[in-house]
Enzyme design. Structure first.
Site, PDB file in Angstrom:
ATOM      1  CE  LYS A 168      -4.092  -1.767   0.176  1.00 25.12           C
ATOM      2  NZ  LYS A 168      -5.041  -1.501  -0.914  1.00 25.12           N
ATOM      3  CG  ASP A 197      -4.040  -0.547  -4.237  1.00 28.48           C
ATOM      4  OD1 ASP A 197      -4.889  -1.376  -3.829  1.00 28.48           O
ATOM      5  OD2 ASP A 197      -4.358   0.521  -4.790  1.00 28.48           O
ATOM      6  CD  GLU A 223      -4.836  -2.783  -6.883  1.00 25.39           C
ATOM      7  OE1 GLU A 223      -4.039  -3.752  -6.891  1.00 25.39           O
ATOM      8  OE2 GLU A 223      -5.811  -2.729  -6.118  1.00 25.39           O
ATOM      9  CG  ASP A 251      -9.390  -2.174  -6.725  1.00 28.98           C
ATOM     10  OD1 ASP A 251      -8.768  -2.373  -5.681  1.00 28.98           O
ATOM     11  OD2 ASP A 251     -10.528  -2.648  -6.950  1.00 28.98           O
ATOM     12  CE  LYS A 274     -10.603  -4.610  -3.470  1.00 29.04           C
ATOM     13  NZ  LYS A 274      -9.502  -4.580  -4.431  1.00 29.04           N
TER      14      LYS A 274
END
Ligand SMILES: O=C(O)CCC(=O)C1=CC=C[C@@H](O)[C@@H]1C(=O)O
Ligand SMILES: [Mg+2]
Length: 366
Positions: A168, A197, A223, A251, A274
Site C-alpha cells: 500500500k 496500490d 494499482e 480497481d 472484487k
C-alpha cells in the site's frame, strides 16, 4: 435451479442470515483509510424436496466495505427481503437483493455452493466449466508502514513462501513511498514481484514522478494511482510507461466506469475484480472473460473478508485461465475467522479446495 429435475423435485428453499464481526489482527493502513474490522452476514440457503434425505445447503457471505459496497444496514435490509422472497424461489431472492452488491454476493455464493454441491463438483468448475486446477498464484498484502516495517513485512512474506507482494502506498510523500519500495527491493532481492496500490491518492504529476522511481525498482503493477474518475489520466500514464514494465491496474476505476469505458480510453493493462464489490463471483467471472478478450489482465482480490467469501474468491480465480497472482492471502490479516480455512497457502499459491461446492464447513452457529 430450473432444469427438468427441479420441476419434478418440487424444491423448497429457505434463506437465513447471521451477523458477525471480525477484528483485524493489525489495522490495514491504506491511502483510503484504515480497515480495523469486518462486519457482515453469513447466509445459509437450504433446498429440500419432499423426500427427507434430498437436502442441499449453500453458504454465502456479505461483508460490506465503506466506499466499495452498500452499508451494513442496507445489506441487512436486502437480506431480510431475500429471506422472505425465497419462498417464491431463488430468482425472487436474487431480485430482492438487486443493486445491493454485498447482499447479492452472499445470495449468489450460497446458491452457487448449493448447486455445485448438488453436482458434486468444486465451485470453480461449476462456474468456469474448465479443467481441474490445483492452485492459483497469490500475492502477500502489505499495508502502509515505515520503510523498515515495510521491508520487514515483505521479507517475512518471502520467508512464508510468497514470491509476490502488493504494498500500500499513497499515505506519504511520493519520495517516501519510493524509498519504502527501495528498502523493500533491497530486502527481498531482484526475483520477487513487487506491486503497489495507491487507492486513488496521487495527482497525475505525483503518479508520473512515482512511476520513474518505481520502474527503476522493477515494480510490476501500479494499482489505482489516480482518482477513480481519471480515465484519461490513467491512459496518459500508460503511454508514458510503455516499455518500462510498470503496468497500470484499475480497481476503484472499474467500479466507477465499467469495462467498455476503460477499454475505449486505453486506461488499464489490468483490472482488479472484487467479487464483494461487483455483486458476486458470477458477475466477476463474466468480467474476467470479457477483459481477457480485450487483452486486459484480470486480478481477483478479496475485500479482506471472512473464510466463506475469501474461499469463493479462490474458486473464482481458479475458474479464470492463466490468472496472475491474486490478492487472496488475506486470512492472516484477520484476528479471528468464521471457521476453518479450507485453503492452504504454500509456495506463493493458494491450494484450491476440490471438495464439492465451496468446501467451507463448520461456519454456521445453530
Ligand atoms: O489485493 C490484495 O492484496 C488484498 C485486497 C486489498 O488490497 C484491498 C481490499 C479492499 C480494499 C482495499 O483496501 C484493497 C484494494 O484497494 O485492493
Ligand atoms: Mg486496490
Amino acid at each position: 435451479m430450473n432444469d427438468r429435475a427441479d420441476v419434478d423435485r418440487e424444491l423448497d428453499c429457505t434463506l437465513e442470515y447471521q451477523s458477525f464481526s471480525l477484528e483485524l489482527a493489525t489495522p490495514l493502513e491504506t491511502a483510503a483509510g484504515t480497515i480495523e474490522s469486518r462486519d457482515g452476514f453469513l447466509v445459509r440457503i437450504v433446498e429440500s424436496t419432499a423426500s427427507e434425505d434430498d437436502l442441499a445447503v449453500g453458504y454465502g457471505e456479505a461483508t460490506p466495505l465503506p466506499g466499495w459496497t452498500e452499508s451494513v444496514g442496507d445489506c441487512e435490509t436486502a437480506l431480510e427481503r431475500a429471506r422472505v422472497a425465497i419462498e417464491d424461489g431463488p430468482a425472487a431472492a436474487l431480485d430482492a437483493v438487486d443493486g445491493q452488491v454485498a447482499a447479492r454476493h452472499a445470495v449468489t455464493l450460497a446458491l452457487g455452493d448449493l448447486r455445485a454441491s448438488r453436482e458434486a463438483t468444486p465451485l470453480y468448475r461449476h462456474i468456469g466449466r474448465g479443467p481441474m486446477i490445483g492452485r492459483v498464484p497469490v500475492n502477500a498484502t502489505i499495508g502502509d508502514g515505515a520503510p523498515t516495517e515495510t521491508a520487514r513485512a515483505a521479507s517475512e512474506a518471502i520467508d512464508r513462501g510468497f514470491d509476490c507482494c502488493k504494498i500500500k502506498v499513497g499515505n506519504r510523500s511520493v519520495e517516501a513511498d519510493v524509498e519504502r519500495l527501495r528498502r523493500t527491493r533491497e530486502a527481498v532481492g531482484p526475483d520477487i514481484e513487487l506491486r503497489v496500490d495507491a487507492n486513488e491518492a496521487w495527482t497525475y504529476t505525483e503518479a508520473k514522478t512515482a512511476l520513474e522511481g518505481l520502474a527503476d525498482l522493477g515494480v510490476s503493477i501500479l494499482e489505482q494511482p489516480l482518482p477513480a474518475g481519471a480515465l484519461e489520466g490513467h491512459a496518459a500514464l500508460r503511454e508514458r510507461v510503455q516499455g518500462d514494465g510498470v503496468a497500470i491496474a484499475l480497481d476503484e476505476g472499474l467500479l466507477e466506469h465499467g469495462v467498455d469505458a476503460i477499454c475505449e480510453a486505453g486506461a488499464a493493462d489490468a483490472v482488479v475484480l472484487k467479487p464483494m464489490a461487483l455483486g458476486g463471483i458470477d458477475v466477476a467471472r463474466q468480467i474476467a472473460a470479457w477483459v481477457q478478450e480485450l487483452e486486459i489482465t484480470p486480478i481477483v482480490t478479496t475485500t479482506i473478508d471472512g473464510v466463506v467469501a475469501r474461499t469463493g474468491a479462490v474458486h473464482l480465480a481458479a475458474s479464470i485461465p492463466n490468472v496472475p497472482a491474486c490478492g487472496l492471502a488475506t486470512a492472516s490479516l484477520l484476528a479471528t475467522d468464521l471457521g476453518r480455512d479450507p485453503v492452504l497457502l504454500e509456495k506463493g499459491a493458494a491450494v484450491v479446495p476440490q471438495a464439492k461446492g465451496l468446501g467451507v464447513n463448520g461456519v454456521w452457529t445453530e
